[in-house]
Design an enzyme around this catalytic site. Structure first.
Site, PDB file in Angstrom:
ATOM      1  CG  ASP A 243       1.569  -8.679  -2.033  1.00 60.55           C
ATOM      2  OD1 ASP A 243       1.162  -9.519  -1.218  1.00 60.55           O
ATOM      3  OD2 ASP A 243       2.592  -8.850  -2.746  1.00 60.55           O
ATOM      4  CD  GLU A 307       2.308  -8.779   3.020  1.00 62.36           C
ATOM      5  OE1 GLU A 307       2.359  -9.955   3.371  1.00 62.36           O
ATOM      6  OE2 GLU A 307       2.867  -8.352   1.983  1.00 62.36           O
TER       7      GLU A 307
HETATM    8  C1  NOJ Z   1       2.576 -11.373   0.363  1.00 61.37           C
HETATM    9  C2  NOJ Z   1       1.417 -12.289   0.107  1.00 61.37           C
HETATM   10  O1  NOJ Z   1       0.554 -12.249   1.199  1.00 61.37           O
HETATM   11  C3  NOJ Z   1       1.995 -13.646  -0.147  1.00 61.37           C
HETATM   12  O2  NOJ Z   1       1.016 -14.637  -0.180  1.00 61.37           O
HETATM   13  C4  NOJ Z   1       2.781 -13.596  -1.438  1.00 61.37           C
HETATM   14  O3  NOJ Z   1       3.422 -14.828  -1.637  1.00 61.37           O
HETATM   15  C5  NOJ Z   1       3.837 -12.486  -1.400  1.00 61.37           C
HETATM   16  N1  NOJ Z   1       3.351 -11.273  -0.844  1.00 61.37           N
HETATM   17  C6  NOJ Z   1       4.335 -12.176  -2.772  1.00 61.37           C
HETATM   18  O4  NOJ Z   1       3.330 -11.525  -3.497  1.00 61.37           O
END
Ligand code: NOJ
Length: 599
Positions: A243, A307
């Protein structure tokens, strides 16, 4: 030897296929130039299916209106039947749920609302028994403010004092109000700094104030997080989605960021995030995580998908290189970005070709059309294009990543201010919450037309079920003659073929509004995907595409085309008539010069 046998079998297969197609008896054997590619790995073959645990299936007794791990286990036969190869679970860890589980209080424990560690082990066993892989979300950038490390860091306890990013106030304003060290902003709006009265310092949070950023300039933090990764690998997981990786490092000198667009509607986009986003050190840390994964990959590859939302040219660095690989793939949001604005054959063509043209040699592509942070694909692209977009994503080279519900074309739900759960929405207030809340794409999975769409028997679910559930649900689509889910399953089936797995890609725009691409591998049936983005009927001639014969047969088609096509029907490639907004997949015998062996 095996390759040779496969080739001979293919010749026989092809001869009979051609015979059928020609409607005549073929008296010669044709020998396609036959080479069989190296076998692909599990993460390359079938789609990866993102399950959002809060909204998948509630199995609690009594029901609590929230999805849970045993609920997911109860739906595994459905998942298997979709033809996906892996499940990626959004966070299931212990969390106060300020950011729906992305604020983790204990990286090694399960949130009671989802179940127990025993439930997790049972799920993992059941997933693997079905030949599916299990990928977890891994959140390296921040923890919850309730995490023990943060609590100890506040108290400057050794060794936790520098586990987070602390900085002194720049000064004190009226009534001794502390002034943040610089102008950095949080992704969710407002300052990225929060004052801690006890430690009398600010801490950094690139997301919510309840999500303090970990300090990767402290080697102990990296060690801790590598150990967390190892812990879950020891539980048998097959990889991770990492993430928010571009946020892992910030400028050590805490320099102010420049204003790049004063008029941007969200505060975060007003600044140029040169000092807080995508710093070069990020890749070094990701490389360390990759090494952990590789050490655990003796029997089967443990994957890393990262991501980060950034221009494709920059994102490609996340693949690393041959001697220093990083991600197996950085998640590709190009199709999501392309659908935020006017969607045309050109915009989708640009999204696909930009990605493919920038891909480093040997790197594996991937395609994401939706997730829990973006409006649903059916809402962005329009319900008529649901199947067409799944066709594009599932038959391009690479791995598709499908967000749960996209297989049935779920749409954004209308969530009122009172029902809003996403802190990003709540922080924006009742007037602006709709612009920021991600609740509409997170509502419960629509299984059937029963109470709460079969998601839960509770009086109230954590987010409301979309009111369209009576007509838009899994059960009804499985019973219908033609439906999104049936198209989706046909697409996962087509992915098992050589042309889709290893074939080349040739992509074009025809008649302005039609996107067409072929997947061809010599010696195997080819596929052509033809999508009309215009509302009106368009007729295209696809005979000029490489290796295209005069005729093909219909493999699958959008539900919007249900009255115009039937499966297996032969059609002439010189005049493919496409009604407005929809897609068609045809299969054909690629035209390659053939060597003829006389009998
Ligand atoms: C990306 C995640 O997909 C999202 O849902 C989240 O709010 C942020 N990162 C922070 O962790």
């Amino acid at each position: 030897m095996w390759v040779r046998i496969r080739c001979i079998l293919l010749v026989v297969y092809w001869t009979s296929w051609l015979t059928m197609l020609a409607g005549a008896i073929t008296l010669v054997l044709v020998t396609p130039k036959c080479s069989v590619a190296d076998p692909l790995e599990w993460w390359q073959i079938s789609p990866i299916y993102q399950v959002y645990p809060l909204s998948y299936q509630d199995s609690s007794h009594p029901p609590d209106g929230v999805g849970d791990i045993p609920g997911i286990e109860s739906r595994l036969d459905y998942i298997k039947d979709l033809g996906v190869g892996a499940i990626w679970l959004s966070p299931i860890y212990k969390s106060p749920m300020k950011d729906s589980g992305y604020d983790i209080q204990d990286f090694r424990d399960i949130a009671p609302v989802f179940g127990t560690m025993d439930d997790f082990h049972s799920l993992s066993k059941a997933v693997h028994k079905r030949g599916i892989k299990l990928v977890l979300d891994f959140v390296p950038n921040h923890s919850s403010n309730l995490h023990e490390w943060f609590q100890k860091s506040v108290k400057r306890e050794v060794p936790y004092a520098d586990y987070y990013i602390w900085a002194d106030a720049k000064g004190f304003g009226t009534e001794a109000t502390p002034i943040p060290p610089n102008n950095w902003r949080s992704v969710f709006g407002g300052s990225a700094w929060e004052w801690n009265q006890e430690r009398r310092q600010f801490y950094l949070h690139q997301f919510l104030k309840e999500q303090p950023d970990l300090n990767y300039r402290n080697p102990l933090v990296l060690e801790e997080m590598k150990n967390v990764m190892q812990f879950w690998l020891d539980q048998g997981v097959d990889g991770f989605r990492l993430d928010a990786v571009a946020h892992l490092f910030e400028d050590e000198d805490l320099r102010d960021e420049m204003v790049k667009d004063e008029d941007a509607t969200d505060e975060y986009s007003q600044l140029d995030h040169k000092y807080t986003f995508n710093l070069p050190e990020v890749l070094d840390v990701l490389r360390e995580f990759r090494i952990v994964l590789d050490k655990n990959s003796e029997n089967a590859t443990k994957i890393m998908m990262t991501e980060a939302y950034m221009p494709v040219e920059k994102l490609m660095a996340y693949y690393g290189n041959k001697s220093h690989p990083i991600a197996h793939f950085p998640l590709n949001f190009a199709l999501i970005s392309a659908s935020q604005k006017n969607i045309t054959a050109q915009s989708i063509y640009t999204a696909v070709s930009t990605w493919m043209n920038n891909l480093p040699k040997g790197a594996w592509p991937n395609w994401v059309i939706g997730n829990h942070d973006n409006s649903r694909a059916a809402t962005r692209f329009g319900a008529e294009l649901v199947d067409a977009i799944n066709m594009i994503a599932l038959l391009l080279p690479g791995t598709p990543v499908t967000y749960n519900g996209e297989e049935i074309g779920m749409e954004d739900a209308d969530v009122s201010w009172e029902q809003t759960k996403d802190t990003a929405g709540i922080n924006a207030g009742p007037k602006k919450y709709k612009q920021f809340s991600r609740d509409p794409e997170r509502t419960p999975m629509q299984w059937d037309a029963g109470i709460n769409a079969g998601f839960s028997n509770a009086n109230q679910t954590w987010l409301p079920v979309n009111t369209n559930y009576k007509t838009l649900n899994v059960e009804s689509q499985l019973n219908e003659k033609w439906s999104h889910i049936k198209v989706y399953k046909q697409l996962t089936e087509a992915r098992k073929t050589e042309a889709i797995m290893n074939g080349g890609l040739d992509i074009h725009i025809l008649e302005d509004s039609v996107l067409v691409y072929t997947r061809v591998r010599e010696g195997f049936p080819g596929y052509v995907v033809v999508v009309n983005f215009a509302p009106d009927t368009v007729t295209v001639d696809i005979t000029n595409l490489a290796h295209m014969p005069n005729e093909s047969s219909v493999y699958t088609f959008s539900t919007t085309y249900a009255h115009s096509f039937t499966a297996k029907k032969r059609i002439s490639n010189s005049a493919v008539v496409l009604p407005g907004k929809g897609g068609l997949v045809l299969t054909f015998v690629p035209d390659f010069p053939k060597e003829v062996i006389s009998l």
